[in-house]
Design a protein around this motif. Structure first.
Motif, PDB file in Angstrom:
ATOM      1  N   LYS A 163       0.823  -1.203   0.000  1.00  0.00           N
ATOM      2  CA  LYS A 163       0.000   0.000   0.000  1.00  0.00           C
ATOM      3  C   LYS A 163       0.860   1.257   0.000  1.00  0.00           C
ATOM      4  N   ILE A 164       1.964   1.226   0.722  1.00  0.00           N
ATOM      5  CA  ILE A 164       2.874   2.368   0.757  1.00  0.00           C
ATOM      6  C   ILE A 164       3.497   2.576  -0.616  1.00  0.00           C
ATOM      7  N   ALA A 165       3.906   1.492  -1.269  1.00  0.00           N
ATOM      8  CA  ALA A 165       4.493   1.585  -2.610  1.00  0.00           C
ATOM      9  C   ALA A 165       3.464   2.112  -3.607  1.00  0.00           C
ATOM     10  N   TYR A 166       2.215   1.664  -3.501  1.00  0.00           N
ATOM     11  CA  TYR A 166       1.146   2.135  -4.379  1.00  0.00           C
ATOM     12  C   TYR A 166       0.914   3.627  -4.159  1.00  0.00           C
ATOM     13  N   ASP A 167       0.871   4.038  -2.901  1.00  0.00           N
ATOM     14  CA  ASP A 167       0.666   5.444  -2.563  1.00  0.00           C
ATOM     15  C   ASP A 167       1.768   6.313  -3.168  1.00  0.00           C
ATOM     16  N   GLN A 168       3.003   5.883  -3.054  1.00  0.00           N
ATOM     17  CA  GLN A 168       4.124   6.640  -3.608  1.00  0.00           C
ATOM     18  C   GLN A 168       4.018   6.743  -5.123  1.00  0.00           C
ATOM     19  N   LYS A 169       3.643   5.649  -5.769  1.00  0.00           N
ATOM     20  CA  LYS A 169       3.533   5.654  -7.227  1.00  0.00           C
ATOM     21  C   LYS A 169       2.398   6.572  -7.680  1.00  0.00           C
ATOM     22  N   LEU A 170       1.244   6.496  -7.025  1.00  0.00           N
ATOM     23  CA  LEU A 170       0.117   7.348  -7.386  1.00  0.00           C
ATOM     24  C   LEU A 170       0.455   8.820  -7.171  1.00  0.00           C
ATOM     25  N   CYS A 171       1.088   9.144  -6.067  1.00  0.00           N
ATOM     26  CA  CYS A 171       1.481  10.532  -5.794  1.00  0.00           C
ATOM     27  C   CYS A 171       2.471  11.034  -6.839  1.00  0.00           C
ATOM     28  N   GLN A 172       3.413  10.193  -7.225  1.00  0.00           N
ATOM     29  CA  GLN A 172       4.387  10.562  -8.247  1.00  0.00           C
ATOM     30  C   GLN A 172       3.684  10.850  -9.572  1.00  0.00           C
ATOM     31  N   LEU A 173       2.733   9.995  -9.942  1.00  0.00           N
ATOM     32  CA  LEU A 173       2.006  10.194 -11.200  1.00  0.00           C
ATOM     33  C   LEU A 173       1.144  11.447 -11.160  1.00  0.00           C
ATOM     34  N   LEU A 174       0.530  11.740 -10.010  1.00  0.00           N
ATOM     35  CA  LEU A 174      -0.284  12.950  -9.894  1.00  0.00           C
ATOM     36  C   LEU A 174       0.574  14.204 -10.030  1.00  0.00           C
ATOM     37  N   GLU A 175       1.799  14.147  -9.549  1.00  0.00           N
ATOM     38  CA  GLU A 175       2.703  15.287  -9.668  1.00  0.00           C
ATOM     39  C   GLU A 175       3.230  15.438 -11.091  1.00  0.00           C
ATOM     40  N   GLU A 176       3.481  14.318 -11.751  1.00  0.00           N
ATOM     41  CA  GLU A 176       4.141  14.316 -13.050  1.00  0.00           C
ATOM     42  C   GLU A 176       3.203  14.674 -14.209  1.00  0.00           C
ATOM     43  N   TYR A 177       1.949  14.218 -14.151  1.00  0.00           N
ATOM     44  CA  TYR A 177       1.034  14.373 -15.273  1.00  0.00           C
ATOM     45  C   TYR A 177      -0.079  15.364 -14.957  1.00  0.00           C
ATOM     46  N   THR A 178      -0.596  15.997 -16.014  1.00  0.00           N
ATOM     47  CA  THR A 178      -1.642  17.000 -15.839  1.00  0.00           C
ATOM     48  C   THR A 178      -3.035  16.458 -16.145  1.00  0.00           C
ATOM     49  N   LYS A 179      -3.115  15.302 -16.798  1.00  0.00           N
ATOM     50  CA  LYS A 179      -4.406  14.729 -17.162  1.00  0.00           C
ATOM     51  C   LYS A 179      -4.564  13.352 -16.538  1.00  0.00           C
ATOM     52  N   VAL A 180      -5.800  13.076 -16.079  1.00  0.00           N
ATOM     53  CA  VAL A 180      -6.117  11.804 -15.435  1.00  0.00           C
ATOM     54  C   VAL A 180      -7.412  11.286 -16.024  1.00  0.00           C
ATOM     55  N   LEU A 181      -7.462  10.000 -16.300  1.00  0.00           N
ATOM     56  CA  LEU A 181      -8.678   9.346 -16.764  1.00  0.00           C
ATOM     57  C   LEU A 181      -9.050   8.284 -15.745  1.00  0.00           C
ATOM     58  N   ILE A 182     -10.270   8.340 -15.258  1.00  0.00           N
ATOM     59  CA  ILE A 182     -10.758   7.341 -14.314  1.00  0.00           C
ATOM     60  C   ILE A 182     -11.833   6.538 -15.019  1.00  0.00           C
ATOM     61  N   ALA A 183     -11.665   5.224 -15.017  1.00  0.00           N
ATOM     62  CA  ALA A 183     -12.620   4.345 -15.677  1.00  0.00           C
ATOM     63  C   ALA A 183     -12.973   3.195 -14.744  1.00  0.00           C
ATOM     64  N   VAL A 184     -14.228   2.811 -14.759  1.00  0.00           N
ATOM     65  CA  VAL A 184     -14.679   1.669 -13.974  1.00  0.00           C
ATOM     66  C   VAL A 184     -14.443   0.411 -14.804  1.00  0.00           C
ATOM     67  N   ALA A 185     -13.851  -0.590 -14.185  1.00  0.00           N
ATOM     68  CA  ALA A 185     -13.506  -1.811 -14.912  1.00  0.00           C
ATOM     69  C   ALA A 185     -14.223  -3.029 -14.328  1.00  0.00           C
ATOM     70  N   ASP A 186     -15.446  -2.819 -13.851  1.00  0.00           N
ATOM     71  CA  ASP A 186     -16.229  -3.947 -13.337  1.00  0.00           C
ATOM     72  C   ASP A 186     -16.678  -4.827 -14.495  1.00  0.00           C
ATOM     73  N   ASN A 187     -16.627  -6.122 -14.290  1.00  0.00           N
ATOM     74  CA  ASN A 187     -17.075  -7.118 -15.265  1.00  0.00           C
ATOM     75  C   ASN A 187     -16.366  -7.007 -16.617  1.00  0.00           C
ATOM     76  N   VAL A 188     -15.109  -6.619 -16.589  1.00  0.00           N
ATOM     77  CA  VAL A 188     -14.295  -6.563 -17.797  1.00  0.00           C
ATOM     78  C   VAL A 188     -13.326  -7.730 -17.736  1.00  0.00           C
TER      79      VAL A 188
END
Length: 88
Positions: free
Chosen positions: A11-36
């Motif tokens: 969870k700590i590694a995931y948190d660090q990666k997500l924070c790094q990506l939020l700092e690095e990129y200006t655009k985010v796409l959120i998609a639901v992947a249920d039943n895919v």
């Protein structure tokens, strides 16, 4: 043989990666992947390779990471992302 990481370490590694990506990129796409199916997800990831980064996670973990990152950086725009995550 590699040493297995605990859930907390993952969870700590995931948190660090997500924070790094939020700092690095200006655009985010959120998609639901249920039943895919895994094959369809594999094809989507293959199609996005080179152009985008795909990070998958659970709603509560992503929401917590965004909240902590927003408080840490003082950027309240990130909190709008957590509102887009599906709550069931």
């Amino acid at each position: 043989m590699a040493i297995k990481r605990t859930k907390a370490e993952k969870k700590i590694a995931y948190d660090q990666k997500l924070c790094q990506l939020l700092e690095e990129y200006t655009k985010v796409l959120i998609a639901v992947a249920d039943n895919v199916g895994s094959k369809q997800l594999q094809e989507i990831r293959k199609g996005l390779r080179g152009d985008s980064i795909v990070l998958m996670g659970k709603n509560t973990l992503i929401r917590r990471c965004i909240k902590v990152h927003s408080e840490k950086t003082g950027n309240k725009d990130f909190l709008e992302l957590s509102n887009l995550l599906v709550v069931r």
